[in-house]
Write an enzyme that holds these catalytic residues in place. Sequence first.
Site, mmCIF file in Angstrom:
data_model
loop_
_atom_site.group_PDB
_atom_site.id
_atom_site.type_symbol
_atom_site.label_atom_id
_atom_site.label_comp_id
_atom_site.label_asym_id
_atom_site.label_seq_id
_atom_site.Cartn_x
_atom_site.Cartn_y
_atom_site.Cartn_z
ATOM 1 N N ILE A 13 -31.448 14.541 -8.212
ATOM 2 C CA ILE A 13 -31.097 13.212 -8.713
ATOM 3 C C ILE A 13 -31.736 12.137 -7.820
ATOM 4 C CG2 ILE A 13 -29.208 11.627 -9.259
ATOM 5 C CD1 ILE A 13 -27.452 14.053 -9.894
ATOM 6 N N ASP A 32 -32.657 12.364 4.013
ATOM 7 C CA ASP A 32 -32.233 13.696 3.574
ATOM 8 C C ASP A 32 -32.249 14.609 4.785
ATOM 9 O OD1 ASP A 32 -32.047 16.296 2.055
ATOM 10 O OD2 ASP A 32 -32.307 14.928 0.378
ATOM 11 N N GLY A 37 -31.466 19.428 -0.469
ATOM 12 C CA GLY A 37 -32.679 18.793 -0.994
ATOM 13 C C GLY A 37 -33.910 19.610 -0.653
ATOM 14 N N SER A 120 -17.178 14.101 -12.253
ATOM 15 C CA SER A 120 -16.201 14.343 -13.322
ATOM 16 C C SER A 120 -15.145 15.350 -12.892
ATOM 17 C CB SER A 120 -16.926 14.886 -14.543
ATOM 18 O OG SER A 120 -17.491 16.154 -14.241
ATOM 19 N N TYR A 143 -14.256 20.623 -3.463
ATOM 20 C CA TYR A 143 -15.365 19.724 -3.821
ATOM 21 C C TYR A 143 -14.847 18.521 -4.619
ATOM 22 C CZ TYR A 143 -19.259 18.012 -6.675
ATOM 23 O OH TYR A 143 -20.162 17.207 -7.329
ATOM 24 N N LYS A 147 -14.958 14.598 -3.538
ATOM 25 C CA LYS A 147 -15.644 13.588 -4.342
ATOM 26 C C LYS A 147 -14.687 12.448 -4.703
ATOM 27 C CE LYS A 147 -19.864 14.378 -4.585
ATOM 28 N NZ LYS A 147 -20.947 13.392 -4.598
ATOM 29 N N ASN A 172 -21.895 16.705 -15.159
ATOM 30 C CA ASN A 172 -22.882 17.799 -15.211
ATOM 31 C C ASN A 172 -24.294 17.316 -15.533
ATOM 32 O OD1 ASN A 172 -20.080 19.047 -15.682
ATOM 33 N ND2 ASN A 172 -21.371 20.793 -15.207
ATOM 34 N N VAL A 187 -25.458 25.483 -13.773
ATOM 35 C CA VAL A 187 -25.629 26.569 -14.737
ATOM 36 C C VAL A 187 -26.917 26.437 -15.552
ATOM 37 C CG1 VAL A 187 -24.227 25.476 -16.569
ATOM 38 C CG2 VAL A 187 -24.406 27.971 -16.451
ATOM 39 N N ARG A 272 -14.765 31.848 -12.810
ATOM 40 C CA ARG A 272 -15.002 31.373 -11.449
ATOM 41 C C ARG A 272 -13.799 30.571 -10.940
ATOM 42 N NH1 ARG A 272 -20.069 27.391 -10.732
ATOM 43 N NH2 ARG A 272 -18.420 25.913 -11.230
HETATM 44 C C1 UD2 Z 1 -19.035 20.290 -11.384
HETATM 45 C C2 UD2 Z 1 -18.784 18.928 -12.059
HETATM 46 C C3 UD2 Z 1 -20.123 18.188 -12.200
HETATM 47 C C4 UD2 Z 1 -20.836 18.081 -10.861
HETATM 48 C C5 UD2 Z 1 -21.045 19.497 -10.347
HETATM 49 C C6 UD2 Z 1 -21.765 19.564 -9.012
HETATM 50 C C7 UD2 Z 1 -16.949 19.459 -13.592
HETATM 51 C C8 UD2 Z 1 -16.534 19.533 -15.015
HETATM 52 N N1 UD2 Z 1 -18.234 19.130 -13.399
HETATM 53 O O1 UD2 Z 1 -19.833 21.052 -12.262
HETATM 54 O O2 UD2 Z 1 -19.895 16.895 -12.748
HETATM 55 O O3 UD2 Z 1 -20.109 17.284 -9.969
HETATM 56 O O4 UD2 Z 1 -19.766 20.144 -10.182
HETATM 57 O O5 UD2 Z 1 -22.027 20.908 -8.706
HETATM 58 O O6 UD2 Z 1 -16.167 19.644 -12.678
HETATM 59 N N2 UD2 Z 1 -21.441 29.218 -14.839
HETATM 60 C C9 UD2 Z 1 -21.737 30.428 -15.447
HETATM 61 N N3 UD2 Z 1 -22.769 31.167 -14.936
HETATM 62 C C10 UD2 Z 1 -23.505 30.772 -13.857
HETATM 63 C C11 UD2 Z 1 -23.180 29.523 -13.240
HETATM 64 C C12 UD2 Z 1 -22.132 28.782 -13.763
HETATM 65 O O7 UD2 Z 1 -21.102 30.829 -16.424
HETATM 66 O O8 UD2 Z 1 -24.427 31.494 -13.457
HETATM 67 C C13 UD2 Z 1 -20.336 28.425 -15.415
HETATM 68 C C14 UD2 Z 1 -19.316 27.950 -14.406
HETATM 69 O O9 UD2 Z 1 -18.347 28.938 -14.141
HETATM 70 C C15 UD2 Z 1 -18.750 26.718 -15.138
HETATM 71 C C16 UD2 Z 1 -19.964 26.181 -15.905
HETATM 72 O O10 UD2 Z 1 -20.904 27.236 -15.960
HETATM 73 O O11 UD2 Z 1 -17.746 27.091 -16.048
HETATM 74 C C17 UD2 Z 1 -20.613 24.991 -15.233
HETATM 75 O O12 UD2 Z 1 -20.800 25.323 -13.859
HETATM 76 P P1 UD2 Z 1 -21.725 24.433 -12.895
HETATM 77 O O13 UD2 Z 1 -21.644 25.039 -11.520
HETATM 78 O O14 UD2 Z 1 -23.047 24.223 -13.496
HETATM 79 O O15 UD2 Z 1 -21.031 23.005 -12.925
HETATM 80 P P2 UD2 Z 1 -19.484 22.519 -12.769
HETATM 81 O O16 UD2 Z 1 -18.899 22.403 -14.141
HETATM 82 O O17 UD2 Z 1 -18.782 23.271 -11.720
#
Ligand code: UD2
Length: 314
Positions: A13, A32, A37, A120, A143, A147, A172, A187, A272
Site C-alpha cells: 500500500i 521502512d 516491506g 476493518s 492485531y 489497530k 481487505n 488470501v 483460522r
Molecule cells: C484482516 C482485516 C483486513 C486487514 C488484514 C491485514 C478483517 C475482516 N479484515 O484481514 O482489513 O486489516 O487483516 O492482514 O478482519 N484464508 C484462507 N487461506 C489462506 C489464507 C487465508 O482460507 O491461505 C482465509 C482466512 O482464514 C480468512 C480469509 O481468508 O478467513 C481472509 O484472510 P486474510 O489473512 O487475507 O485477511 P483478514 O480477513 O484476516
Amino acid sequence: MAVYLITGIGGFIGSSLARELLQRGEQVRGVDNFSTGKQENLASILGQIDFREADLLDLDAMKSACGGVDYVLHQAAIPSVPKSVLDPIGSNRANVDGTVNVLVAARDAKVKRVVYAASSSAYGDTPTLPKHERMTPDPISPYAVAKLASERYMISFYRCYGLETVSLRYFNIFGPRQDPSSPYSGVLAKFITQMLNGEQPTIFGDGEQSRDFTYIDNAVAANLLACEAPAAQAAGKVFNVATGRRVTLNETFKLLQGLTSYSGPVAYGAERGGDIKHSLADISSAEQHLGYKPKVNFEDGLRRTVDWYRSSRS
Ligand code: UD2
C-alpha cells in the site's frame, strides 16, 4: 507541491501511494525497516523519493523524518491476524508503540494532518451487516486490538493536541505488489500466485466466510481525499474504506479458476483462530465526508491483480 511522509513505503500500500503521489508531482519521503516491506517495491522510484531506512520505534529517526512534512500517511504495520495471535507483543510494538512515536513526531513537527491505515478487523464478528462507523468495536485478534488502539490514539492526538488525524478502516485491500510469499500473506495474493503456479490453495474453514475485498486504487484514492477534505468533515474521524459488496472465499476461488486456468480443486483446512466470519462495509460516511467512491470493483481489481502477478513472473 506538498511534502508527504509515507511510513511503510516499502509495503504494497505504501509503495502504491508513493507512485500515485509522484505522478501528481508531489514530494515523497518514506521510511521502512523492511520487516514486511520489500526493497523491490521501491526499486523503480528510489531515485525520486527521499527514502530513509528506519524503524518506527526509533523516535529520533521519526522526528527527523517528520521535519518539513505536510502530510503523514501512516501505513507501516505488521499486518496479520494469525501473526498477532502467535506474537502479540511484537504486534503491539509495531502496531501501537510505533504509531505513538509517529504521532509524537508529527505533533512536534507541526505536520498538517496524519492519515492512518486502520482496519476493518476493529469491528470483530458482529452479526450486523454492513458495518458502519457508529457501531461499537469488538476486536478479536491482538492485531485487531492494536489497530483499534492506534485509531484511538489518532483521535486522542486530535483532541489533546489539535493534530489533525483521519483513520481509514481498510477492508481487505488487495492488488499488485502484495506479498504472496509468507504464510501470513493476504488470501488473494496467496491464492493467485499458488494457482498461477499450478499449486492447490487451501481455504481455512468452509469457504463461506465473506470479505469486502477492496482494490488498491480505491485505498490510494481514499488516502488522498482524506488529506484534502476540510478539517470539519474529516479531522479526528474514522471512515470505512471498502466497496460495499462482499464475496465468499468459495466464490472467489471460482472466479480465480476462470482467470488463472487452474482447474484443480481447492483444499479445505481448519478454520483460522482469531478470524471473523463476514465483513461488509457501509461506505456512506466516506462518500459523504470525503467524496470517496470506489473506482475499481472486485472483478476488475481481481483481473488486474492476476495480470500483474502473471506478467511479473515472466
Ligand atoms: C484482516 C482485516 C483486513 C486487514 C488484514 C491485514 C478483517 C475482516 N479484515 O484481514 O482489513 O486489516 O487483516 O492482514 O478482519 N484464508 C484462507 N487461506 C489462506 C489464507 C487465508 O482460507 O491461505 C482465509 C482466512 O482464514 C480468512 C480469509 O481468508 O478467513 C481472509 O484472510 P486474510 O489473512 O487475507 O485477511 P483478514 O480477513 O484476516
